[in-house]
Design an enzyme around this catalytic site. Structure first.
Site, PDB file in Angstrom:
ATOM      1  N   TYR A  61       0.820  -1.225   0.000  1.00  0.00           N
ATOM      2  CA  TYR A  61       0.000   0.000   0.000  1.00  0.00           C
ATOM      3  C   TYR A  61       0.848   1.267   0.000  1.00  0.00           C
ATOM      4  O   TYR A  61       0.488   2.272  -0.620  1.00  0.00           O
ATOM      5  CB  TYR A  61      -1.013  -0.042   1.156  1.00  0.00           C
ATOM      6  CG  TYR A  61      -2.136  -0.978   0.813  1.00  0.00           C
ATOM      7  CD1 TYR A  61      -2.152  -2.299   1.265  1.00  0.00           C
ATOM      8  CD2 TYR A  61      -3.122  -0.581  -0.082  1.00  0.00           C
ATOM      9  CE1 TYR A  61      -3.134  -3.178   0.871  1.00  0.00           C
ATOM     10  CE2 TYR A  61      -4.119  -1.455  -0.481  1.00  0.00           C
ATOM     11  CZ  TYR A  61      -4.119  -2.755  -0.017  1.00  0.00           C
ATOM     12  OH  TYR A  61      -5.090  -3.626  -0.437  1.00  0.00           O
ATOM     13  N   ARG A  64       1.739   1.908  -3.520  1.00  0.00           N
ATOM     14  CA  ARG A  64       0.613   2.425  -4.317  1.00  0.00           C
ATOM     15  C   ARG A  64       0.285   3.855  -3.915  1.00  0.00           C
ATOM     16  O   ARG A  64      -0.155   4.664  -4.720  1.00  0.00           O
ATOM     17  CB  ARG A  64      -0.586   1.484  -4.189  1.00  0.00           C
ATOM     18  CG  ARG A  64      -0.324   0.197  -4.977  1.00  0.00           C
ATOM     19  CD  ARG A  64      -1.374  -0.831  -4.764  1.00  0.00           C
ATOM     20  NE  ARG A  64      -2.666  -0.342  -5.199  1.00  0.00           N
ATOM     21  CZ  ARG A  64      -3.802  -0.847  -4.710  1.00  0.00           C
ATOM     22  NH1 ARG A  64      -3.768  -1.774  -3.782  1.00  0.00           N
ATOM     23  NH2 ARG A  64      -4.962  -0.394  -5.141  1.00  0.00           N
ATOM     24  N   HIS A 114     -14.478   0.898  -1.972  1.00  0.00           N
ATOM     25  CA  HIS A 114     -13.422  -0.005  -1.508  1.00  0.00           C
ATOM     26  C   HIS A 114     -12.387   0.717  -0.660  1.00  0.00           C
ATOM     27  O   HIS A 114     -11.294   0.204  -0.443  1.00  0.00           O
ATOM     28  CB  HIS A 114     -12.745  -0.685  -2.710  1.00  0.00           C
ATOM     29  CG  HIS A 114     -13.673  -1.601  -3.440  1.00  0.00           C
ATOM     30  ND1 HIS A 114     -13.425  -2.065  -4.710  1.00  0.00           N
ATOM     31  CD2 HIS A 114     -14.877  -2.127  -3.088  1.00  0.00           C
ATOM     32  CE1 HIS A 114     -14.420  -2.843  -5.104  1.00  0.00           C
ATOM     33  NE2 HIS A 114     -15.321  -2.883  -4.140  1.00  0.00           N
ATOM     34  N   CYS A 122      -7.120   1.973  12.748  1.00  0.00           N
ATOM     35  CA  CYS A 122      -6.599   0.943  13.647  1.00  0.00           C
ATOM     36  C   CYS A 122      -7.251  -0.405  13.302  1.00  0.00           C
ATOM     37  O   CYS A 122      -8.425  -0.463  12.940  1.00  0.00           O
ATOM     38  CB  CYS A 122      -6.918   1.301  15.104  1.00  0.00           C
ATOM     39  SG  CYS A 122      -6.270   0.061  16.249  1.00  0.00           S
ATOM     40  N   GLY A 190     -14.555   1.451 -17.117  1.00  0.00           N
ATOM     41  CA  GLY A 190     -13.228   0.980 -16.719  1.00  0.00           C
ATOM     42  C   GLY A 190     -13.250  -0.073 -15.649  1.00  0.00           C
ATOM     43  O   GLY A 190     -12.400  -0.074 -14.752  1.00  0.00           O
TER      44      GLY A 190
HETATM   45  C1  BV8 Z   1     -17.809  -8.946  -0.013  1.00  0.00           C
HETATM   46  C2  BV8 Z   1      -9.394  -2.935  -2.536  1.00  0.00           C
HETATM   47  C3  BV8 Z   1     -19.322  -9.905   1.455  1.00  0.00           C
HETATM   48  C4  BV8 Z   1      -8.093  -3.601  -2.559  1.00  0.00           C
HETATM   49  C5  BV8 Z   1     -10.802  -4.358  -3.767  1.00  0.00           C
HETATM   50  C6  BV8 Z   1     -18.209 -15.365  -5.828  1.00  0.00           C
HETATM   51  C7  BV8 Z   1     -19.310 -14.661  -6.300  1.00  0.00           C
HETATM   52  C8  BV8 Z   1     -19.594 -13.388  -5.812  1.00  0.00           C
HETATM   53  C9  BV8 Z   1     -18.768 -12.791  -4.877  1.00  0.00           C
HETATM   54  C10 BV8 Z   1     -17.670 -13.496  -4.435  1.00  0.00           C
HETATM   55  C11 BV8 Z   1     -17.394 -14.768  -4.897  1.00  0.00           C
HETATM   56  N1  BV8 Z   1     -16.249 -15.189  -4.267  1.00  0.00           N
HETATM   57  C12 BV8 Z   1     -15.808 -14.208  -3.453  1.00  0.00           C
HETATM   58  C13 BV8 Z   1     -16.671 -13.210  -3.521  1.00  0.00           C
HETATM   59  C14 BV8 Z   1     -16.599 -11.968  -2.829  1.00  0.00           C
HETATM   60  C15 BV8 Z   1     -15.513 -11.062  -3.401  1.00  0.00           C
HETATM   61  C16 BV8 Z   1     -15.467 -11.075  -4.906  1.00  0.00           C
HETATM   62  O1  BV8 Z   1     -16.284 -10.465  -5.567  1.00  0.00           O
HETATM   63  N2  BV8 Z   1     -14.456 -11.782  -5.420  1.00  0.00           N
HETATM   64  C17 BV8 Z   1     -14.302 -11.849  -6.851  1.00  0.00           C
HETATM   65  C18 BV8 Z   1     -12.816 -11.829  -7.181  1.00  0.00           C
HETATM   66  C19 BV8 Z   1     -15.027 -13.107  -7.328  1.00  0.00           C
HETATM   67  N3  BV8 Z   1     -15.919  -9.748  -2.991  1.00  0.00           N
HETATM   68  C20 BV8 Z   1     -15.518  -9.348  -1.792  1.00  0.00           C
HETATM   69  O2  BV8 Z   1     -14.782  -9.973  -1.059  1.00  0.00           O
HETATM   70  C21 BV8 Z   1     -16.094  -8.008  -1.370  1.00  0.00           C
HETATM   71  N4  BV8 Z   1     -16.724  -8.194  -0.110  1.00  0.00           N
HETATM   72  O3  BV8 Z   1     -18.267  -9.567  -0.932  1.00  0.00           O
HETATM   73  O4  BV8 Z   1     -18.325  -8.950   1.239  1.00  0.00           O
HETATM   74  C22 BV8 Z   1     -18.575 -11.151   1.830  1.00  0.00           C
HETATM   75  C23 BV8 Z   1     -17.904 -11.181   3.034  1.00  0.00           C
HETATM   76  C24 BV8 Z   1     -17.241 -12.345   3.392  1.00  0.00           C
HETATM   77  C25 BV8 Z   1     -17.220 -13.455   2.520  1.00  0.00           C
HETATM   78  C26 BV8 Z   1     -17.867 -13.390   1.288  1.00  0.00           C
HETATM   79  C27 BV8 Z   1     -18.544 -12.229   0.922  1.00  0.00           C
HETATM   80  C28 BV8 Z   1     -14.984  -6.999  -1.231  1.00  0.00           C
HETATM   81  C29 BV8 Z   1     -14.499  -6.620  -2.612  1.00  0.00           C
HETATM   82  C30 BV8 Z   1     -13.526  -5.471  -2.479  1.00  0.00           C
HETATM   83  C31 BV8 Z   1     -12.131  -6.019  -2.617  1.00  0.00           C
HETATM   84  N5  BV8 Z   1     -11.214  -4.894  -2.668  1.00  0.00           N
HETATM   85  N6  BV8 Z   1     -10.013  -3.306  -3.752  1.00  0.00           N
HETATM   86  C32 BV8 Z   1      -7.145  -2.662  -3.206  1.00  0.00           C
HETATM   87  O5  BV8 Z   1      -7.559  -1.863  -4.068  1.00  0.00           O
HETATM   88  O6  BV8 Z   1      -5.992  -2.782  -2.857  1.00  0.00           O
HETATM   89  S1  BV8 Z   1     -11.315  -4.921  -5.270  1.00  0.00           S
HETATM   90  C33 BV8 Z   1     -10.194  -4.461  -6.478  1.00  0.00           C
HETATM   91  O7  BV8 Z   1     -10.740  -4.973  -7.682  1.00  0.00           O
HETATM   92  C34 BV8 Z   1     -10.096  -2.963  -6.736  1.00  0.00           C
HETATM   93  O8  BV8 Z   1     -10.945  -2.168  -5.930  1.00  0.00           O
HETATM   94  C35 BV8 Z   1     -10.575  -2.844  -8.165  1.00  0.00           C
HETATM   95  O9  BV8 Z   1     -11.132  -1.641  -8.457  1.00  0.00           O
HETATM   96  C36 BV8 Z   1     -11.560  -3.937  -8.139  1.00  0.00           C
HETATM   97  C37 BV8 Z   1     -12.219  -4.352  -9.358  1.00  0.00           C
HETATM   98  O10 BV8 Z   1     -11.314  -4.346 -10.376  1.00  0.00           O
HETATM   99  P1  BV8 Z   1     -11.573  -3.253 -11.536  1.00  0.00           P
HETATM  100  O11 BV8 Z   1     -11.673  -1.903 -10.921  1.00  0.00           O
HETATM  101  O12 BV8 Z   1     -12.699  -3.710 -12.376  1.00  0.00           O
HETATM  102  O13 BV8 Z   1     -10.208  -3.310 -12.262  1.00  0.00           O
HETATM  103  P2  BV8 Z   1      -9.728  -4.437 -13.248  1.00  0.00           P
HETATM  104  O14 BV8 Z   1      -8.259  -4.307 -13.389  1.00  0.00           O
HETATM  105  O15 BV8 Z   1     -10.326  -5.748 -12.853  1.00  0.00           O
HETATM  106  O16 BV8 Z   1     -10.426  -4.060 -14.633  1.00  0.00           O
HETATM  107  C38 BV8 Z   1     -10.070  -2.865 -15.273  1.00  0.00           C
HETATM  108  C39 BV8 Z   1     -10.937  -2.819 -16.504  1.00  0.00           C
HETATM  109  O17 BV8 Z   1     -10.692  -1.576 -17.140  1.00  0.00           O
HETATM  110  C40 BV8 Z   1     -10.603  -3.897 -17.498  1.00  0.00           C
HETATM  111  O18 BV8 Z   1     -11.806  -4.528 -17.901  1.00  0.00           O
HETATM  112  C41 BV8 Z   1      -9.984  -3.150 -18.690  1.00  0.00           C
HETATM  113  O19 BV8 Z   1     -10.436  -3.672 -19.933  1.00  0.00           O
HETATM  114  C42 BV8 Z   1     -10.535  -1.782 -18.521  1.00  0.00           C
HETATM  115  N7  BV8 Z   1      -9.637  -0.704 -18.946  1.00  0.00           N
HETATM  116  C43 BV8 Z   1      -8.282  -0.656 -18.868  1.00  0.00           C
HETATM  117  N8  BV8 Z   1      -7.858   0.546 -19.336  1.00  0.00           N
HETATM  118  C44 BV8 Z   1      -8.959   1.242 -19.678  1.00  0.00           C
HETATM  119  C45 BV8 Z   1     -10.090   0.452 -19.435  1.00  0.00           C
HETATM  120  N9  BV8 Z   1     -11.347   0.876 -19.676  1.00  0.00           N
HETATM  121  C46 BV8 Z   1     -11.486   2.118 -20.175  1.00  0.00           C
HETATM  122  N10 BV8 Z   1     -10.444   2.933 -20.432  1.00  0.00           N
HETATM  123  C47 BV8 Z   1      -9.172   2.533 -20.207  1.00  0.00           C
HETATM  124  N11 BV8 Z   1      -8.149   3.369 -20.469  1.00  0.00           N
HETATM  125 ZN    ZN Z   2      -6.241   1.303  18.249  1.00  0.00          ZN
END
Ligand code: BV8
Ligand code: ZN
Length: 245
Positions: A61, A64, A114, A122, A190
């Site tokens: 972090y 980043r 997010h 903390c 995006g």
């Molecule tokens: C939760 C912080 C309840 C970290 C992030 C199965 C089904 C459904 C859900 C789940 C599942 N298994 C697990 C889950 C839950 C999980 C999830 O969804 N997992 C996925 C991988 C399947 N979700 C969670 O855990 C969430 N919490 O569900 O709580 C719960 C609780 C307990 C147990 C179960 C459920 C929490 C999700 C938040 C995680 N934290 N970020 C950090 O940033 O360090 S997510 C991380 O991915 C970032 O925030 C990021 O933004 C996010 C999504 O990615 P994108 O933003 O879409 O970025 P990516 O690179 O993927 O795509 C970029 C796109 O842009 C591409 O398509 C590309 O083509 C395009 N692009 C590129 N350049 C351009 C462009 N487009 C236009 N112009 C350009 N120039």
């Molecule tokens: Zn504390």
């Protein structure tokens, strides 16, 4: 290209992902093939990762933070500011991005679903999250001066719940938009549509009778659920996509 009319009858919910910041030079998640130092991002951006190696997570972090502080908003961010100024409280921006670029560009009606790279909290006590741009040197793990436990980035990790207030704000806006008698429009830009609950917003909007738009460089995992799909760079598409009426 279909045109998006933003007039006094329009309610607009926007969702952005890493692709909107890509043109500012911030690497996307899947663009880094989801890896950092050949570890899957999910391993570092998770409570388990933090428990296992808090110094490694703080290095991830801090790096980043340093990168995000060195870049600037791009025309895609600026277009969203113009749309917000035109629509006022009939506009809401939900972002998955944690780089703070929307706020730096001038967006005010923003839900950072997010978390934010420049906030720390903390890992244990109720001390509220605070602004923190510190780039911690490798190996340093900051501790809470109130309780002595480890400080952590104010980021929603995989497997963690989003802030219910954030979810509520998006739902309240969508309900007002859907029952306003006006036109409810949702535009995602995006984002790969891979991460929930953000990737499920399109389904809720359709259920509520809203129109759905996707602006993305590649097909997203949930592309098929959008009625209007525009392939392109957000920094090039967004500034000319909308007709402000
Ligand atoms: C939760 C912080 C309840 C970290 C992030 C199965 C089904 C459904 C859900 C789940 C599942 N298994 C697990 C889950 C839950 C999980 C999830 O969804 N997992 C996925 C991988 C399947 N979700 C969670 O855990 C969430 N919490 O569900 O709580 C719960 C609780 C307990 C147990 C179960 C459920 C929490 C999700 C938040 C995680 N934290 N970020 C950090 O940033 O360090 S997510 C991380 O991915 C970032 O925030 C990021 O933004 C996010 C999504 O990615 P994108 O933003 O879409 O970025 P990516 O690179 O993927 O795509 C970029 C796109 O842009 C591409 O398509 C590309 O083509 C395009 N692009 C590129 N350049 C351009 C462009 N487009 C236009 N112009 C350009 N120039
Ligand atoms: Zn504390």
């Amino acid at each position: 290209m279909d045109s998006l009319i933003l007039d006094s009858n329009t309610w607009l919910l926007v969702l952005t992902g890493a692709g909107v910041s890509a043109e500012s030079g911030v690497p996307t998640f899947r663009g880094m093939s989801g890896l950092w130092e050949d570890q899957p991002v999910e391993a570092v951006a998770s409570p388990e990762g933090f428990r296992k190696d808090p110094a490694l997570v703080w290095r991830f972090y801090s790096e980043r933070r340093k990168a995000a502080a060195a870049v600037h908003p791009n025309p895609g961010h600026e277009a969203l500011v113009a749309w917000e100024r035109h629509l006022g409280d009939r506009f809401l921006l939900a972002t998955q991005n944690v780089d703070g670029l929307h706020t730096r560009a001038g967006s005010q009606r923003v839900v950072e679903m997010h978390g934010n790279l420049f906030k720390t909290r903390c890992s244990r006590c109720e001390r509220p999250p605070f602004e923190d741009a510190t780039v911690y040197p490798a190996g340093v793990v900051p501790e809470c001066d109130a309780c002595g436990k480890l400080l952590r980035p104010h980021i929603v990790w995989f497997g963690e719940y989003l802030d219910p207030a954030d979810i509520q704000r998006i739902e309240d806006f969508s309900l007002r938009a859907a029952t306003s008698g006006g036109r409810f429009v949702f535009l995602a830009a995006g984002t790969s549509g891979a991460v929930y609950p953000a990737a499920g917003i399109v389904d809720q909007v359709r259920k509520a009778g809203g129109k759905t738009w996707l602006v993305n460089l590649d097909p997203a995992e949930n592309s098929s659920r959008f009625e209007h799909r525009i392939v392109g760079k957000s920094g090039e598409v967004l500034p000319t996509l909308a007709k402000l009426a």
